[in-house]
Design a protein around this motif. Structure first.
Motif, PDB file in Angstrom:
ATOM      1  N   ALA A   1       0.654  -1.028  -0.124  1.00 37.03           N
ATOM      2  CA  ALA A   1       0.012   0.348   0.255  1.00 37.03           C
ATOM      3  C   ALA A   1       1.097   1.029  -0.193  1.00 37.03           C
ATOM      4  N   GLU A   2       2.091   1.291   0.605  1.00 38.50           N
ATOM      5  CA  GLU A   2       2.354   2.788   0.899  1.00 38.50           C
ATOM      6  C   GLU A   2       4.025   2.813  -0.412  1.00 38.50           C
ATOM      7  N   ASN A   3       3.919   1.708  -1.209  1.00 36.18           N
ATOM      8  CA  ASN A   3       4.114   1.632  -2.886  1.00 36.18           C
ATOM      9  C   ASN A   3       3.561   2.221  -3.317  1.00 36.18           C
ATOM     10  N   ILE A   4       1.875   1.942  -3.499  1.00 40.13           N
ATOM     11  CA  ILE A   4       1.085   2.427  -4.571  1.00 40.13           C
ATOM     12  C   ILE A   4       0.738   3.780  -3.946  1.00 40.13           C
ATOM     13  N   TRP A   5       0.812   4.402  -3.066  1.00 37.95           N
ATOM     14  CA  TRP A   5       0.558   5.719  -2.349  1.00 37.95           C
ATOM     15  C   TRP A   5       1.044   7.043  -2.599  1.00 37.95           C
ATOM     16  N   ILE A   6       2.565   6.342  -2.774  1.00 36.03           N
ATOM     17  CA  ILE A   6       3.400   6.846  -1.978  1.00 36.03           C
ATOM     18  C   ILE A   6       2.958   8.686  -2.700  1.00 36.03           C
TER      19      ILE A   6
ATOM     20  N   LEU B   1      -7.229  -2.088  -1.211  1.00 39.79           N
ATOM     21  CA  LEU B   1      -8.701  -3.164  -1.412  1.00 39.79           C
ATOM     22  C   LEU B   1      -8.991  -3.322  -2.415  1.00 39.79           C
ATOM     23  N   GLU B   2      -9.765  -2.155  -2.552  1.00 41.89           N
ATOM     24  CA  GLU B   2     -10.252  -1.627  -3.196  1.00 41.89           C
ATOM     25  C   GLU B   2      -9.724  -1.680  -4.689  1.00 41.89           C
ATOM     26  N   LEU B   3      -8.678  -1.182  -5.321  1.00 39.17           N
ATOM     27  CA  LEU B   3      -7.950  -1.432  -6.351  1.00 39.17           C
ATOM     28  C   LEU B   3      -7.876  -2.909  -6.581  1.00 39.17           C
ATOM     29  N   PHE B   4      -7.427  -3.680  -5.975  1.00 39.27           N
ATOM     30  CA  PHE B   4      -7.225  -4.513  -6.522  1.00 39.27           C
ATOM     31  C   PHE B   4      -8.285  -6.078  -6.461  1.00 39.27           C
ATOM     32  N   GLU B   5      -9.630  -5.140  -6.006  1.00 35.90           N
ATOM     33  CA  GLU B   5     -10.522  -6.027  -6.130  1.00 35.90           C
ATOM     34  C   GLU B   5     -11.182  -5.625  -7.585  1.00 35.90           C
TER      35      GLU B   5
ATOM     36  N   GLN C   1      -4.293 -10.822  -6.231  1.00 37.53           N
ATOM     37  CA  GLN C   1      -4.860 -11.035  -4.787  1.00 37.53           C
ATOM     38  C   GLN C   1      -3.362 -10.918  -3.979  1.00 37.53           C
ATOM     39  N   ILE C   2      -3.248  -9.635  -3.566  1.00 41.22           N
ATOM     40  CA  ILE C   2      -2.346  -8.992  -2.714  1.00 41.22           C
ATOM     41  C   ILE C   2      -2.263  -8.840  -0.991  1.00 41.22           C
TER      42      ILE C   2
ATOM     43  N   GLN D   1       5.358  -7.319  -9.571  1.00 41.73           N
ATOM     44  CA  GLN D   1       5.044  -7.093 -11.298  1.00 41.73           C
ATOM     45  C   GLN D   1       3.419  -6.333 -11.580  1.00 41.73           C
ATOM     46  N   MET D   2       2.027  -7.028 -10.386  1.00 45.46           N
ATOM     47  CA  MET D   2       0.728  -6.477 -10.170  1.00 45.46           C
ATOM     48  C   MET D   2       1.093  -5.585  -9.870  1.00 45.46           C
ATOM     49  N   VAL D   3       1.757  -5.260  -9.021  1.00 43.57           N
ATOM     50  CA  VAL D   3       1.543  -4.522  -8.053  1.00 43.57           C
ATOM     51  C   VAL D   3       1.975  -2.915  -8.774  1.00 43.57           C
ATOM     52  N   GLU D   4       2.962  -2.956  -9.450  1.00 48.05           N
ATOM     53  CA  GLU D   4       3.598  -1.427 -10.624  1.00 48.05           C
ATOM     54  C   GLU D   4       2.136  -1.532 -11.363  1.00 48.05           C
TER      55      GLU D   4
END
Length: 515
Positions: A118-123, A144-148, A153-154, A169-172
């Motif tokens: 989460a910290e990486n995504i919203w930095i 979680l909302e973004l992943f849904e 599933q992370i 890669q999925m997080v990126e």
């Protein structure tokens, strides 16, 4: 498609009638970019429609990555402009590109391992509570909302360093999508993930396409182009060649446009006289990683290593070369057992090892090409009376780089400035200069264009003719099947089978890899 029609493809500026063109979400107009001693881009163009996947094809050094860095605000063009929805943009930083609606997923992932998902995504965009502090609960909820939405599933609270390459890669991708971008650039997004993970990625891409996002997709894999891309553009030597619908051309047409010539044989496997056993491995074990690995490789033989990501193939290679020595088992060379405690020991025994990750474990990024090539040979062939024969070494290094068609203005160019494929060629040049008798190649053509792939495959065959024992690890089954005399298959740290070339096919190998 006939050869005459191929000439027409290359000479046309676009195969898509102007009258049918809708508004473009992204346009690159007459862009030029020079670096010292080289023109990286020469008056190029690119037009991406909203709600489409536009593949960008070309050999290493064609200018693809340079153009993407211009679009992403990392570089600024010397002339020309980038337009978003028809409006010119002046992008001086990546942040400006993101704020304008352009996101890029780099081939080398740019996440921070000690921070959570989460910290990486919203930095720099973290939600704050009433006290002005980061609201971690809200940030995890947003993740979680973004992943849904993306069917990912992370756990948002796990640290990036604990994830697999595929999940990183999925997080990126999720991070790029979180900017609600109009344009998403993907640079070789499937280079290090399995077929199942590729299928998931393509599901995500199709969903983004349906939402009207324009996706620029860089790949060297032809099958991906025909499966996921609506259109494609080809660059060659820093110049724009053509744009076409992916349904209008064949694989051979695209290769001709990319390399400017026919590539007649991707896997030039030839009959080579197989000699005596050069390398013999017995019951090699690294606790918790792989166990009881036994095989032989003979002079002139190419032994392919196949298996799914995580099967232990690369770990075995690293143990053989002394990067991570095994706990038990034996390694014999020409009938004599040897102890390999580190890579220096391996080099002295005539081994060479092209690693899987050229950035992390292959290249000395701050050094120039000459220094990178010569780094493995300073201990022997080019040392006389305790002094390095620098002139001879320079000549041999340059000859090897020319043989491998490394695209660079000179040997003093910093290797960090080369494209990924050209960096790979420099590493191959380094090891060939040692004249090895055992050559271990881990993903030798990853990130390499089709023309260079054919050249590297030919080079491997030539080395086999000279009696070199070759171990070739590859995630691309056609490459393993096309080049190998035998195929060793691994699953979960153990050997599940060794198959002769005549009996090897994709079904047999995949069945063994999935045991």
């Amino acid at each position: 498609m006939t050869s005459a029609s191929v000439v027409g493809l290359v000479s046309e500026s676009s195969a898509i009638p102007a009258s049918s063109q809708p508004e473009y979400v992204l346009e690159v107009v007459n862009v030029r970019k020079e670096f010292p001693g080289v023109v990286a881009l020469d008056d190029v163009q690119l037009k991406v429609r909203p709600g489409t996947v536009h593949a960008l094809m070309g050999e290493n050094g064609a200018g693809k990555s340079t153009l993407m860095k211009i679009i992403a605000g990392i570089y600024q063009p010397d002339q020309g402009e980038v337009r978003l929805h028809g409006k010119p943009l002046k992008l001086e930083t990546p942040l400006m590109a993101q704020e304008a609606g352009i996101a890029m997923i780099h081939q080398e992932l740019l996440l921070m391992n000690q921070m959570t998902v989460a910290e990486n995504i919203w930095i720099r965009r973290e939600p704050k509570n009433s006290f002005g502090l980061v609201d971690h609960d809200e940030m995890n909820r947003m993740t979680l909302e973004l992943f849904e939405r993306l069917n990912i599933q992370i756990d948002p609270e796990v640290e990036i360093g604990e994830l697999t390459v595929a999940n990183r890669q999925m997080v990126e991708i999720a991070k790029a999508v979180s900017f609600n971008s109009d344009v998403l650039i993907m640079d070789e997004p499937t280079s290090a993930i399995t077929e199942t993970e590729v299928a998931h990625l393509f599901e995500i891409i199709r969903g983004l396409r349906e939402r009207g996002i324009g996706i620029v997709y860089i790949t060297h894999k032809m099958n991906e182009l025909f499966e996921i891309a609506d259109e494609f553009s080809v660059f060659r030597d820093g110049q724009y060649i053509a744009t076409h619908l992916s349904t209008d051309v064949t694989r051979d047409d695209i290769i001709r446009m990319m390399v400017g010539r026919d590539v007649t044989q991707m896997f030039p496997k030839e009959e080579v006289e197989i000699g005596d056993v050069v390398l013999s491995v017995k019951d090699l074990t690294l606790d918790g990683v792989f166990s009881d690995i036994s095989f032989d490789v003979r002079a002139g033989e190419i032994l392919g290593f196949a298996g799914l990501v995580g099967s232990g193939r690369s770990n075995v290679a690293e143990a053989l070369f002394g990067v991570t020595p095994a706990d038990r088992g034996s390694i014999s060379i020409l009938g004599e057992e040897v102890k390999i405690a580190n890579p220096h020991d391996a080099i002295l025994q005539g081994m060479a090892f092209l690693t899987e990750d050229r950035k992390e474990t292959g290249c000395f990024l701050p050094l120039d090409i000459q220094e990178n090539v010569q780094s493995a040979v300073l201990h022997e062939n080019f040392v006389n009376g305790g002094f390095v024969s620098e002139a001879e070494l320079a000549v041999k290094s340059e000859e090897m780089c020319k043989k491998l068609r490394v695209k660079t203005p000179n040997m003093e160019e910093t290797i960090e400035n080369l494209s990924g494929g050209n960096q790979q060629k420099v590493l191959i040049a380094r090891w060939l200069l040692t004249h090895p008798r055992i050559l271990i190649l881990d993903e030798p053509t990853r990130g390499i264009d089709v023309g260079a792939k054919a050249e590297i495959h030919t080079l491997i065959t030539q080395l086999a003719h000279k009696g070199v024992a070759v171990i070739m690890i590859s995630s691309e089954l056609p490459e393993v099947l096309g080049m190998s005399d035998r195929v060793l298959v691994m699953h979960d740290g153990r050997i599940t089978g060794i198959v002769d070339r005549e009996q090897a096919d994709q079904v047999t190998i995949m069945n063994l890899a999935a045991q």
